[in-house]
Design a protein around this motif. Structure first.
Motif, short mmCIF file in Angstrom:
data_model
loop_
_atom_site.label_atom_id
_atom_site.label_comp_id
_atom_site.label_asym_id
_atom_site.label_seq_id
_atom_site.Cartn_x
_atom_site.Cartn_y
_atom_site.Cartn_z
N THR A 63 108.19 10.13 7.27
CA THR A 63 106.90 9.46 7.20
C THR A 63 107.11 7.96 7.38
N TYR A 64 106.41 7.39 8.36
CA TYR A 64 106.57 5.96 8.64
C TYR A 64 105.29 5.44 9.28
N TYR A 65 105.20 4.13 9.38
CA TYR A 65 104.05 3.49 10.01
C TYR A 65 104.46 2.95 11.37
N SER A 66 103.63 3.19 12.37
CA SER A 66 103.85 2.58 13.68
C SER A 66 103.15 1.23 13.77
N TRP A 67 102.25 0.95 12.83
CA TRP A 67 101.61 -0.36 12.69
C TRP A 67 101.27 -0.55 11.23
N LEU A 68 101.61 -1.73 10.69
CA LEU A 68 101.34 -1.99 9.28
C LEU A 68 100.99 -3.46 9.12
N SER A 69 99.71 -3.72 8.84
CA SER A 69 99.22 -5.06 8.57
C SER A 69 98.15 -4.92 7.50
N ASP A 70 96.92 -5.41 7.75
CA ASP A 70 95.84 -5.13 6.80
C ASP A 70 95.29 -3.73 7.01
N TYR A 71 95.67 -3.11 8.11
CA TYR A 71 95.43 -1.67 8.28
C TYR A 71 96.73 -1.01 8.70
N ALA A 72 96.81 0.30 8.51
CA ALA A 72 98.05 1.03 8.74
C ALA A 72 97.80 2.19 9.70
N VAL A 73 98.78 2.43 10.59
CA VAL A 73 98.74 3.56 11.51
C VAL A 73 100.02 4.36 11.31
N TYR A 74 99.89 5.63 10.96
CA TYR A 74 101.05 6.48 10.75
C TYR A 74 101.70 6.85 12.08
N GLY A 75 103.03 6.99 12.05
CA GLY A 75 103.75 7.51 13.19
C GLY A 75 103.67 9.02 13.26
N GLU A 76 104.12 9.57 14.36
CA GLU A 76 103.99 11.00 14.63
C GLU A 76 104.88 11.83 13.71
N PRO A 77 104.33 12.85 13.03
CA PRO A 77 105.16 13.74 12.19
C PRO A 77 106.06 14.63 13.06
N ARG A 78 106.84 15.48 12.39
CA ARG A 78 107.68 16.41 13.13
C ARG A 78 106.82 17.28 14.04
N ASN A 79 107.30 17.51 15.26
CA ASN A 79 106.57 18.35 16.20
C ASN A 79 107.55 19.01 17.15
N TYR A 80 107.09 20.06 17.79
CA TYR A 80 107.95 20.84 18.67
C TYR A 80 107.20 21.18 19.96
N SER A 81 107.94 21.58 20.98
CA SER A 81 107.35 22.14 22.19
C SER A 81 108.32 23.14 22.78
N VAL A 82 107.78 24.18 23.42
CA VAL A 82 108.57 25.19 24.13
C VAL A 82 108.00 25.29 25.53
N SER A 83 108.87 25.26 26.53
CA SER A 83 108.39 25.25 27.91
C SER A 83 109.15 26.26 28.76
N LEU A 84 108.45 26.72 29.78
CA LEU A 84 109.04 27.58 30.81
C LEU A 84 108.93 26.85 32.14
N SER A 85 110.01 26.90 32.93
CA SER A 85 110.03 26.22 34.22
C SER A 85 110.59 27.17 35.26
N TYR A 86 109.89 27.26 36.40
CA TYR A 86 110.31 28.17 37.47
C TYR A 86 110.42 27.40 38.78
N ASN A 87 111.59 27.43 39.40
CA ASN A 87 111.83 26.80 40.69
C ASN A 87 111.73 27.83 41.81
N PHE A 88 111.17 27.42 42.93
CA PHE A 88 111.10 28.32 44.07
C PHE A 88 111.32 27.53 45.36
#
Length: 732
Positions: free
Chosen positions: A707-732
């Motif tokens: 947990t962290y802030y990507s911006w922190l001043s008089d207002y705060a913006v949280y950074g992105e939590p844990r996330n994942y992606s799964v992809s399929l790629s096909y070459n032809f």
């Protein structure tokens, strides 16, 4: 619309370099075209692209294949035009250069230019809210973005634009750190980000389709198809199309994006190629944020909102459209010279309706917040052309390199807003906030900006071979810069010098030193009514570069110092010509000094790695400069193909940055310093080649859910939590 301000107006101006130097180099260019360099015994006649390498030898690079299959999967490149537009090995460029290849972007699943910059050595990120981001290098704001070397003028208003471009259409992204006035004209002494587009380079029908699914219902579909449009393959086409749809860790947030890219490349002759392309990208966001969450409660204690809390109103929206048409012509002469003409027309529009929450809520009741609504729309149009010639010439029995060119750009920026305030009664309690708030009473539309910026430039640089191990690059760019409209009517001219010295210690190591500069016009005026001279900057850099395995692995150690001067500062209670406009005076600005290290490429045939480390100290007259930027950072990413199971590739890395802070006004009206602790973020990836055509890949970011802030001043913006992606790629 009240955009977040920053110290972004940084630029550079040339010290006294005589105009005769520019005339001399232009004369050398004409002489070289008429009288090509004498052939040496070790030179080979070839239609492929050539780049000068060590000890006056010539490295031959196949423009189509560019090396073996291993090299196509490398994180490094053999040659680049970054920094000077001369085709050089990275070791011959006397500045810090990072090139993020297509393979690196694929492995780390870097889907936007912003994702690439997040993971580039020496680049720091500022996430202002859900739609806007800004990037810094060595403490300075990056506003130099180029597309195939065509510059785009960037301001705070367009923080969401160029860095949001999808990487599916780019072959690689080149980042030159420090001042880059020779190639970009006006800008800041931070870095230049050049996005190199993909082209139709296949004479056979080939393609790739991919699909991915990840956290927060993120779906992505991309198709990339290319092939011949004529029987001989002299005319080729390529189409890249994609669609993305996602939610977010923020409640109620939803975003969709689509893009279409097409290019036709035609070999008019054996030496001449023409290209024509079109790039369209569109995104639409529901419930976007403007700003963030309050940092304090009204009583002064720190808030601890859940990361999913979205301060947006349910009527908020955001849309962005980008269209670019580009064309270029390249002719390779028999004497090794190349002529290139590059032009583009680009239009970008945005339209939004946003809510900014202000003040500080009561810790118990959640009441006390007010809101500011803003409806905004804007258009940015760019017409630009750049043409140059580069190649070898002979002088005093040695072979040298020269580039000379001219460029012109015209950019029209227009933005409009309508405001609407919400008092605390209308906002209600922030406890259990769900965005259910009525529209404010909107005021009439008004114009924020309507201005035209023009740049006319002529530039030239030469790489002189003083001795077999010693080369000198020296050049300059003359720029006429003019703006008309709401930002003022002003014109400035500037001569921007460039010089670099490279000494080959041996076949592996080189030492280099360089001086580069850039300038940034400013619209502040003195008490007498005259515009201040441009903000100027100077970049001094020295270091060591090396390469191994025929350039597949490179390393750079650099020490730098950046100076910024003529920064406009308020001139006390003085006004312009005794009127109501605040007067300014030119003052010394910031100084940044530090060191960088990068190791990039093939450590072995099975192991690819990028490791970068940066440490700098930046200060101005008030203390630490841009204190919200980390002054120490490390970035690592690697991939390893298992020898015992070559179908499986695994990898990952980590980014770390030190503590940062900002000074902000607290609930009691006093200035308070807010700290963001050091941030360690880890990531993993794995790819399995199921068949020769089909591959499956998985990526995990923020592995330990920091947990962290990507911006922190008089207002705060949280950074992105844990996330994942799964992809399929096909070459032809």
């Amino acid at each position: 619309m009240s955009f977040i301000s920053r110290e972004a107006g940084v630029g550079m101006r040339a010290p006294g370099i005589k105009n005769t130097f520019t005339v001399l180099l232009l004369a050398l260019a004409i002489h070289a075209l008429i009288n090509p360099a004498p052939a040496r015994a070790d030179e080979t006649s070839s239609d492929t692209t050539t780049a000068t390498s060590k000890s006056q030898e010539v490295m031959v690079v196949d423009a189509a294949a560019n090396g073996s299959a291993n090299e196509q999967q490398d994180y490094s490149v053999k040659t680049t035009r970054a920094g000077t537009k001369m085709l050089l090995t990275p070791r011959d460029v006397p500045q810090s250069v990072s090139v993020i290849t297509q393979q690196r972007m694929q492995d780390q699943d870097l889907q936007s230019v912003g994702d690439v910059l997040d993971n580039t050595t020496g680049i720091s990120t500022e996430i202002i809210d859900s739609e806007r981001s800004a990037y810094f290098s060595r403490g300075f704001y990056i506003n130099n973005y180029t597309f195939d070397d065509i510059p785009t003028s960037v301001s705070d208003t367009w923080d969401f634009g160029d860095a949001g471009e999808d990487t599916a259409i780019y072959d690689r992204i080149e980042v030159v750190r420090g001042a880059t006035g020779l190639m970009t004209g006006a800008g800041n002494p931070a870095a230049s980000v050049n996005m190199v587009r993909k082209h139709a380079d296949s004479r056979e029908f080939t393609g790739n389709v991919s699909t991915s699914y990840g956290s927060w219902n993120k779906q992505r579909y991309v198709m990339d198809v290319s092939g011949p449009l004529s029987e001989s393959g002299n005319v080729r086409g390529r189409v890249i199309a994609g669609y993305q749809d996602q939610d977010s860790w923020l409640d109620r947030y939803h975003k969709s994006k689509k893009f279409l890219y097409g290019v036709v490349d035609a070999d008019v002759t054996d030496h001449t190629t023409l290209s024509l392309g079109y790039d369209y990208q569109q995104s639409n966001t529901g419930n976007p944020t403007w700003g963030g969450l309050p940092t304090w409660y009204g009583g002064g204690s720190r808030t601890r909102f859940d990361r999913s809390t979205n301060p947006s109103a349910d009527w908020a929206r955001y849309s962005l459209d980008s269209r670019k048409v580009f064309a270029n012509a390249t002719h390779n002469f028999d004497n090794g010279w190349t002529f290139r003409l590059n032009g583009t027309h680009a239009e970008e529009t945005f339209n939004d309706k946003l809510l900014y929450i202000m003040d500080f809520p009561d810790a118990v009741t959640g009441e006390g917040l007010s809101g500011f609504g803003s409806k905004d729309r804007g258009t940015r149009k760019l017409d630009s052309v750049d043409t140059y010639a580069s190649g070898p010439f002979g002088l005093f029995g040695r072979r040298h390199e020269l580039v000379a060119g001219v460029s012109y750009s015209r950019q029209h920026n227009a933005t409009y807003s309508a405001d609407g305030a919400l008092d605390s009664d209308q906002m209600g309690s922030f406890n259990n906030w769900n965005g259910d708030v009525a529209d404010p009473q909107w005021d009439d539309w008004y114009q924020n900006a309507d201005d035209v910026v023009r740049q006319k430039s002529a530039y030239t640089a030469a790489r002189f071979s003083l001795a077999d191990p010693l080369s000198l690059i020296i050049g300059a760019r003359y720029t006429q810069w003019r703006t008309n409209g709401s930002s003022g009517d002003m014109s400035k001219s500037n001569l921007t010098p460039y010089s670099g010295l490279v000494y080959d210690i041996n076949d592996t190591w080189s030492a280099y030193a360089s001086y580069t500069s850039i300038f940034q016009p400013q619209t502040y005026r003195s008490r007498s009514g005259s515009y201040l001279s441009p903000v100027t900057g100077k970049n001094y850099e020295t270091g060591l570069k090396s390469d191994w395995m025929n350039g597949r692995l490179t390393a750079t150690v650099a020490v730098f110092r950046i100076e910024q001067d003529n920064v406009g500062q308020p001139d006390g209670d003085n006004f312009v010509n005794g009127g109501s406009e605040q007067a300014y005076y030119a003052a010394k600005g910031a100084v940044s000094k530090g060191a960088e290290f990068e190791l990039n490429g093939a450590v072995t045939d099975n192991l690819q790695m990028t490791f970068g480390a940066t440490r700098y100290v930046a200060r101005d007259s008030t203390g630490r400069f841009n204190s919200n930027m980390p002054q120490t950072s490390f970035k690592l990413f690697s991939r390893y193909q298992l020898p015992m199971l070559p179908e499986l590739t695994i990898g990952g890395g980590a980014n770390w940055q030190n503590r940062t802070f900002q000074d902000a006004t607290g609930p009691d009206g006093e200035t308070q310093r807010v700290y963001q602790g050091s941030i360690p973020l880890a990531n993993l990836f794995a790819r399995y080649q199921v068949t020769k055509q089909l591959a499956v890949q998985a990526n995990v970011d923020n592995l330990f859910d920091r947990t962290y802030y990507s911006w922190l001043s008089d207002y705060a913006v949280y950074g992105e939590p844990r996330n994942y992606s799964v992809s399929l790629s096909y070459n032809f």
